[in-house]
Design an enzyme around this catalytic site. Sequence first.
Site, PDB file in Angstrom:
ATOM      1  N   GLY A  17      24.739   1.831   9.680  1.00 53.20           N
ATOM      2  CA  GLY A  17      25.550   0.632   9.877  1.00 53.20           C
ATOM      3  C   GLY A  17      26.229   0.569  11.232  1.00 53.20           C
ATOM      4  O   GLY A  17      27.302  -0.001  11.375  1.00 53.20           O
ATOM      5  N   LYS A  18      25.568   1.165  12.215  1.00 55.15           N
ATOM      6  CA  LYS A  18      26.102   1.129  13.579  1.00 55.15           C
ATOM      7  C   LYS A  18      26.251  -0.307  14.075  1.00 55.15           C
ATOM      8  O   LYS A  18      27.246  -0.667  14.695  1.00 55.15           O
ATOM      9  CB  LYS A  18      25.103   1.843  14.501  1.00 55.15           C
ATOM     10  CG  LYS A  18      25.702   2.916  15.341  1.00 55.15           C
ATOM     11  CD  LYS A  18      24.659   3.506  16.293  1.00 55.15           C
ATOM     12  CE  LYS A  18      23.293   3.630  15.701  1.00 55.15           C
ATOM     13  NZ  LYS A  18      22.190   3.507  16.633  1.00 55.15           N
ATOM     14  N   THR A 190      30.998  17.683   6.163  1.00 53.93           N
ATOM     15  CA  THR A 190      31.200  17.262   7.558  1.00 53.93           C
ATOM     16  C   THR A 190      30.274  17.999   8.525  1.00 53.93           C
ATOM     17  O   THR A 190      30.214  17.669   9.698  1.00 53.93           O
ATOM     18  CB  THR A 190      32.651  17.522   8.027  1.00 53.93           C
ATOM     19  OG1 THR A 190      32.869  18.933   8.031  1.00 53.93           O
ATOM     20  CG2 THR A 190      33.655  16.843   7.128  1.00 53.93           C
ATOM     21  N   CYS A 383      10.012 -23.341   9.735  1.00 57.62           N
ATOM     22  CA  CYS A 383       8.885 -23.065  10.606  1.00 57.62           C
ATOM     23  C   CYS A 383       7.574 -23.043   9.807  1.00 57.62           C
ATOM     24  O   CYS A 383       7.085 -24.090   9.441  1.00 57.62           O
ATOM     25  CB  CYS A 383       9.133 -21.787  11.402  1.00 57.62           C
ATOM     26  SG  CYS A 383       8.236 -21.775  12.945  1.00 57.62           S
ATOM     27  N   HIS A 509      14.123 -22.719  13.667  1.00 58.54           N
ATOM     28  CA  HIS A 509      14.748 -21.756  12.751  1.00 58.54           C
ATOM     29  C   HIS A 509      16.248 -21.980  12.686  1.00 58.54           C
ATOM     30  O   HIS A 509      16.996 -21.342  13.426  1.00 58.54           O
ATOM     31  CB  HIS A 509      14.474 -20.327  13.227  1.00 58.54           C
ATOM     32  CG  HIS A 509      13.052 -19.910  13.086  1.00 58.54           C
ATOM     33  ND1 HIS A 509      12.554 -19.341  11.940  1.00 58.54           N
ATOM     34  CD2 HIS A 509      12.009 -20.000  13.937  1.00 58.54           C
ATOM     35  CE1 HIS A 509      11.273 -19.075  12.088  1.00 58.54           C
ATOM     36  NE2 HIS A 509      10.906 -19.472  13.290  1.00 58.54           N
ATOM     37  N   GLU A 511      18.294 -20.937  10.678  1.00 56.13           N
ATOM     38  CA  GLU A 511      19.031 -19.755  10.199  1.00 56.13           C
ATOM     39  C   GLU A 511      19.707 -18.970  11.325  1.00 56.13           C
ATOM     40  O   GLU A 511      20.699 -18.289  11.107  1.00 56.13           O
ATOM     41  CB  GLU A 511      18.112 -18.833   9.380  1.00 56.13           C
ATOM     42  CG  GLU A 511      16.989 -18.141  10.147  1.00 56.13           C
ATOM     43  CD  GLU A 511      15.686 -18.945  10.188  1.00 56.13           C
ATOM     44  OE1 GLU A 511      15.738 -20.183  10.058  1.00 56.13           O
ATOM     45  OE2 GLU A 511      14.618 -18.316  10.364  1.00 56.13           O
TER      46      GLU A 511
HETATM   47  N1  GLN Z   1       2.770 -19.041  12.512  1.00 53.09           N
HETATM   48  C1  GLN Z   1       3.377 -20.303  12.766  1.00 53.09           C
HETATM   49  C2  GLN Z   1       3.315 -20.694  14.229  1.00 53.09           C
HETATM   50  O1  GLN Z   1       3.062 -19.871  15.059  1.00 53.09           O
HETATM   51  C3  GLN Z   1       4.826 -20.299  12.285  1.00 53.09           C
HETATM   52  C4  GLN Z   1       5.701 -19.415  13.057  1.00 53.09           C
HETATM   53  C5  GLN Z   1       6.996 -19.109  12.388  1.00 53.09           C
HETATM   54  O2  GLN Z   1       7.157 -19.329  11.191  1.00 53.09           O
HETATM   55  N2  GLN Z   1       7.951 -18.577  13.131  1.00 53.09           N
HETATM   56  O3  GLN Z   1       3.528 -21.830  14.565  1.00 53.09           O
END
Ligand code: GLN
Length: 536
Positions: A17-18, A190, A383, A509, A511
């Site tokens: 967990g560094k 330790t 994606c 993405h 996320e």
């Molecule tokens: N393989 C797909 C592409 O290259 C999706 C890539 C991904 O999901 N990051 O477009």
Amino acid sequence: MSTKYIFFTGGVVSSVGKGVTASAIGRILKERGFAVAVQKLDPYINVDPGTMSPYQHGEVYVLDDGAETDLDLGHYERFIDISLNRVCNVTTGQVYADVIAKERRGDYLGGTIQVIPHITNEIKRRIGLVAKTTGAEIVIVEVGGTVGDIESLPFLEALRQMRSDIGRQNTMYVHVTWLPYIGATQELKTKPTQHSVRELRSIGITPDMIIARSDLEVDEDLCKKIALFCDVERRAVVPMVTTDLLYEVPLTLEGLGVGEYILERLGIKARRKPEWEPWKKLVTETRRQKPTVEIALVGKYVELHDAYMSVREAISHAALAEGVEANIRWVHSAELEKGNCWEILKEAQGIVVPGGFGSRGTEGKILAARYARENKIPYLGLCLGMQLMVVEFGRTIFKTDRVNSTEFDRSTPYPVIDLMPDQRGIADLGGTMRLGLYPCELQPGTISAEAYGVELVQERHRHRFEFNNAYRKPYEDAGMRFSGISPDGRLVEIAEIADHPFMLGTQFHPEFLSRPNRPHPLFVGLIKAVKEQAGL
Ligand code: GLN
């Protein structure tokens, strides 16, 4: 003030967990008003993790500038709420590639190129770039791997040299170790920590602080023992017990006086008092019993949850903001193809299909998308998850399973997802995708526009394939809306199904931009739709 450096090394075992500890300390310093950046030094020879299997390495985390980096950078960005850049992840491969290129150009004027000083100088140059490019006043540097590994030696040597280069008051070494528990005698040991510190000292680094990770409470005697044997002050021995909630770590370390100790050691004064209320709320809210929603994550690397680290985080951030707990159910897409795991999918109230490469499991993801569309289950495709949602819809429009992405079927008569024109002819796999932040215009009146509440967004990308514009018309006629488009009108960035409560796929993405206190609008949109259907 001159730039201050805090160097993190790991001892005894990996995965202690560094990354989380370094991130938490970054947050503690940011709370005191300092500009903080974090850099990860990875000792492997790959230039970046972009070409590595997620099984080897976990998720590839993408930055604004398109750098493909270690997943620890995701922790840094989420904990500290900062945006890092490509100098913040250095690998042995990058360092050597640079030095060798210079040698070939003749830059070294006939010199013999050696690990010390040429490689170590290049490492130090790259460490120096962090403050220059980010404006950070405190730079935290984490060395991947464990002290004692052959491959991390040049990095450690560079860190050692930095103390004499810029002085003791500007450098601090933190060693994160593990205290194993011996069941038979019921005690924490330790000794491995002592050995690890000895190893570190043998290469010239004396730690200023030891963070001792453990699964059990560490008592005062043990802390004193570590202080004595490892030659650090008692105050600088920080016991850190395993928690199920990563976002608790900054509060725990703050409670142990870590922030004050670091400031004292670096000779700096806090600019402001830490404002922990929002974090405390985050933690208590997470701990609170809440109604649960079941979210199926349909991927091909589901055995290794780290492969979807940011997706998992983004789901929890959104759930937290919506006052529910997301129970993530991992579904292996290849199993769906074999007729397995359907009971998990059918129990799910929302479905997320994340990114991916290669054909294994894609048919299973298409089945998941079909199930979500036909049964009006909220769906978010990221994606590849967007591309396969498009393939699924096309199979229904054109009534044939030959509809595909050319990534999986080169000679498909319906190439609804195809290689981007500027990707044609690219032979090298490393760092050549469409990477990083690109703008996306939201089309009014769509689910996406409503979720974001703005007209233009910037999102992080990592792909080679895209929606084939030749199919826009038949798709729109059949009920797909292209709710996010690049400002030049060329690229479909978001697609959604009109006749569905929430079925949406993004070419980017989202996320990677979700933060614990600022969940991503599209993940929030998903959870809201799930809640609505569940009557919550
Ligand atoms: N393989 C797909 C592409 O290259 C999706 C890539 C991904 O999901 N990051 O477009």
